[in-house]
Design a protein around this motif. Structure first.
Motif, PDB file in Angstrom:
ATOM      1  N   SER A  17       0.827  -1.212   0.000  1.00 62.21           N
ATOM      2  CA  SER A  17       0.000   0.000   0.000  1.00 62.21           C
ATOM      3  C   SER A  17       0.855   1.253   0.000  1.00 62.21           C
ATOM      4  CB  SER A  17      -0.927   0.015   1.215  1.00 62.21           C
ATOM      5  OG  SER A  17      -1.897  -0.974   1.090  1.00 62.21           O
ATOM      6  N   LYS A  18       1.874   1.283   0.836  1.00 64.64           N
ATOM      7  CA  LYS A  18       2.744   2.463   0.890  1.00 64.64           C
ATOM      8  C   LYS A  18       3.448   2.694  -0.448  1.00 64.64           C
ATOM      9  CE  LYS A  18       3.988   3.043   5.700  1.00 64.64           C
ATOM     10  NZ  LYS A  18       3.529   4.408   5.721  1.00 64.64           N
ATOM     11  N   ARG A  19       3.926   1.619  -1.053  1.00 69.78           N
ATOM     12  CA  ARG A  19       4.613   1.765  -2.344  1.00 69.78           C
ATOM     13  C   ARG A  19       3.628   2.168  -3.431  1.00 69.78           C
ATOM     14  NH1 ARG A  19       7.950   4.018  -5.042  1.00 69.78           N
ATOM     15  NH2 ARG A  19       8.588   3.007  -6.933  1.00 69.78           N
ATOM     16  N   LEU A  20       2.431   1.587  -3.426  1.00 73.39           N
ATOM     17  CA  LEU A  20       1.411   1.983  -4.387  1.00 73.39           C
ATOM     18  C   LEU A  20       1.041   3.455  -4.201  1.00 73.39           C
ATOM     19  CD1 LEU A  20      -0.732  -1.232  -4.205  1.00 73.39           C
ATOM     20  CD2 LEU A  20       0.206  -0.292  -6.323  1.00 73.39           C
ATOM     21  N   HIS A  21       0.949   3.887  -2.964  1.00 69.30           N
ATOM     22  CA  HIS A  21       0.664   5.300  -2.699  1.00 69.30           C
ATOM     23  C   HIS A  21       1.762   6.194  -3.275  1.00 69.30           C
ATOM     24  CE1 HIS A  21      -2.027   4.391   1.055  1.00 69.30           C
ATOM     25  NE2 HIS A  21      -2.622   4.095  -0.090  1.00 69.30           N
ATOM     26  N   ASP A  22       3.011   5.741  -3.168  1.00 68.89           N
ATOM     27  CA  ASP A  22       4.117   6.531  -3.714  1.00 68.89           C
ATOM     28  C   ASP A  22       3.986   6.671  -5.223  1.00 68.89           C
ATOM     29  OD1 ASP A  22       6.510   8.026  -3.295  1.00 68.89           O
ATOM     30  OD2 ASP A  22       7.663   6.345  -4.111  1.00 68.89           O
ATOM     31  N   ARG A  23       3.385   5.696  -5.867  1.00 69.39           N
ATOM     32  CA  ARG A  23       3.168   5.755  -7.315  1.00 69.39           C
ATOM     33  C   ARG A  23       1.853   6.450  -7.670  1.00 69.39           C
ATOM     34  NH1 ARG A  23       5.495   5.935 -10.947  1.00 69.39           N
ATOM     35  NH2 ARG A  23       4.275   4.587 -12.298  1.00 69.39           N
ATOM     36  N   ASN A  48       1.475  14.028  -3.358  1.00 73.44           N
ATOM     37  CA  ASN A  48       0.258  13.553  -3.996  1.00 73.44           C
ATOM     38  C   ASN A  48      -0.797  13.388  -2.915  1.00 73.44           C
ATOM     39  OD1 ASN A  48       0.680  11.045  -2.762  1.00 73.44           O
ATOM     40  ND2 ASN A  48       1.374  10.032  -4.632  1.00 73.44           N
ATOM     41  N   ARG A  49      -1.930  12.809  -3.225  1.00 69.97           N
ATOM     42  CA  ARG A  49      -3.022  12.733  -2.248  1.00 69.97           C
ATOM     43  C   ARG A  49      -2.698  11.854  -1.049  1.00 69.97           C
ATOM     44  NH1 ARG A  49      -7.597   8.867  -4.894  1.00 69.97           N
ATOM     45  NH2 ARG A  49      -6.162   7.381  -5.834  1.00 69.97           N
ATOM     46  N   TYR A  50      -1.580  11.108  -1.103  1.00 71.46           N
ATOM     47  CA  TYR A  50      -1.188  10.229  -0.006  1.00 71.46           C
ATOM     48  C   TYR A  50      -0.093  10.823   0.874  1.00 71.46           C
ATOM     49  CZ  TYR A  50      -3.885   7.010  -2.803  1.00 71.46           C
ATOM     50  OH  TYR A  50      -4.898   6.430  -3.521  1.00 71.46           O
ATOM     51  N   GLY A  51       0.422  11.953   0.507  1.00 67.66           N
ATOM     52  CA  GLY A  51       1.423  12.610   1.334  1.00 67.66           C
ATOM     53  C   GLY A  51       2.580  13.181   0.522  1.00 67.66           C
ATOM     54  N   LEU A  52       3.581  13.642   1.244  1.00 63.75           N
ATOM     55  CA  LEU A  52       4.766  14.210   0.627  1.00 63.75           C
ATOM     56  C   LEU A  52       5.653  13.111   0.077  1.00 63.75           C
ATOM     57  CD1 LEU A  52       5.598  16.853   3.370  1.00 63.75           C
ATOM     58  CD2 LEU A  52       4.450  17.244   1.190  1.00 63.75           C
ATOM     59  N   ASN A  53       6.475  13.462  -0.896  1.00 64.97           N
ATOM     60  CA  ASN A  53       7.429  12.516  -1.478  1.00 64.97           C
ATOM     61  C   ASN A  53       8.425  12.094  -0.410  1.00 64.97           C
ATOM     62  OD1 ASN A  53       9.499  11.222  -2.883  1.00 64.97           O
ATOM     63  ND2 ASN A  53       9.178  12.466  -4.704  1.00 64.97           N
ATOM     64  N   PRO A  54       8.541  10.787  -0.091  1.00 62.08           N
ATOM     65  CA  PRO A  54       9.431  10.352   0.976  1.00 62.08           C
ATOM     66  C   PRO A  54      10.912  10.571   0.649  1.00 62.08           C
ATOM     67  CG  PRO A  54       8.477   8.454  -0.125  1.00 62.08           C
ATOM     68  CD  PRO A  54       7.796   9.675  -0.668  1.00 62.08           C
ATOM     69  N   VAL A  55      11.267  10.594  -0.611  1.00 62.29           N
ATOM     70  CA  VAL A  55      12.661  10.843  -0.986  1.00 62.29           C
ATOM     71  C   VAL A  55      13.012  12.291  -0.687  1.00 62.29           C
ATOM     72  CG1 VAL A  55      14.298  10.884  -2.910  1.00 62.29           C
ATOM     73  CG2 VAL A  55      12.633   9.024  -2.734  1.00 62.29           C
ATOM     74  N   MET A  56      12.092  13.211  -0.960  1.00 61.68           N
ATOM     75  CA  MET A  56      12.324  14.620  -0.678  1.00 61.68           C
ATOM     76  C   MET A  56      12.364  14.865   0.841  1.00 61.68           C
ATOM     77  SD  MET A  56       9.894  16.336  -3.503  1.00 61.68           S
ATOM     78  CE  MET A  56      10.773  17.671  -4.277  1.00 61.68           C
TER      79      MET A  56
END
Length: 130
Positions: A62-68, A118-126
């Protein structure tokens, strides 16, 4: 983000590398469990082990799908496909599930996350670089 949050929370986003490591850990744990546990113990403990593995797998996916930018509900199709082809596919329907897994690999392991929020949150890499 710690691995506990990755394994036990479906909220937010996760970058590729931690997600891939977490997915590999879950697959190795499942393989070890299958190889080491006898049939009787498997029947008794499987009711606890498999739901825990599925829950952790659903959270990681889910977390990875959210990142996409995808809904975490796609994890249900991916996990169903894993179960269908584990430990080896046989039959035409399993081929269709295998194609789902190929799509999931390309989508989640090869492609980067969405840039920015995106709608799931901030970019985790940033977030990690800030």
């Amino acid at each position: 983000m710690g691995f506990a949050e990755l394994f036990f929370s479906g909220q937010g986003r996760a970058p590729r590398l931690p997600s891939l490591i977490a997915a590999a850990v879950l697959l190795v744990l499942a393989a070890f469990y299958e190889a080491l546990v006898g049939a009787t113990l498997h029947w008794i403990t499987g009711w606890v082990v498999y739901p825990a593995l599925f829950y952790a797998g659903a959270c990681v996916l889910s977390k990875r799908l959210h990142d996409r930018g995808r809904s975490g509900w796609w994890a249900a199709l991916i996990l169903t496909s894993v179960v269908a082809v584990w430990p080896h596919p046989s039959g035409f329907l399993d081929f269709a599930f295998f194609l789902v897994l190929v799509w999931a690999f390309v989508e989640l392991a090869l492609m980067p996350g969405e840039q920015g929020a995106n709608r799931y949150g901030l970019n985790p890499v940033m977030l990690a670089s800030a």
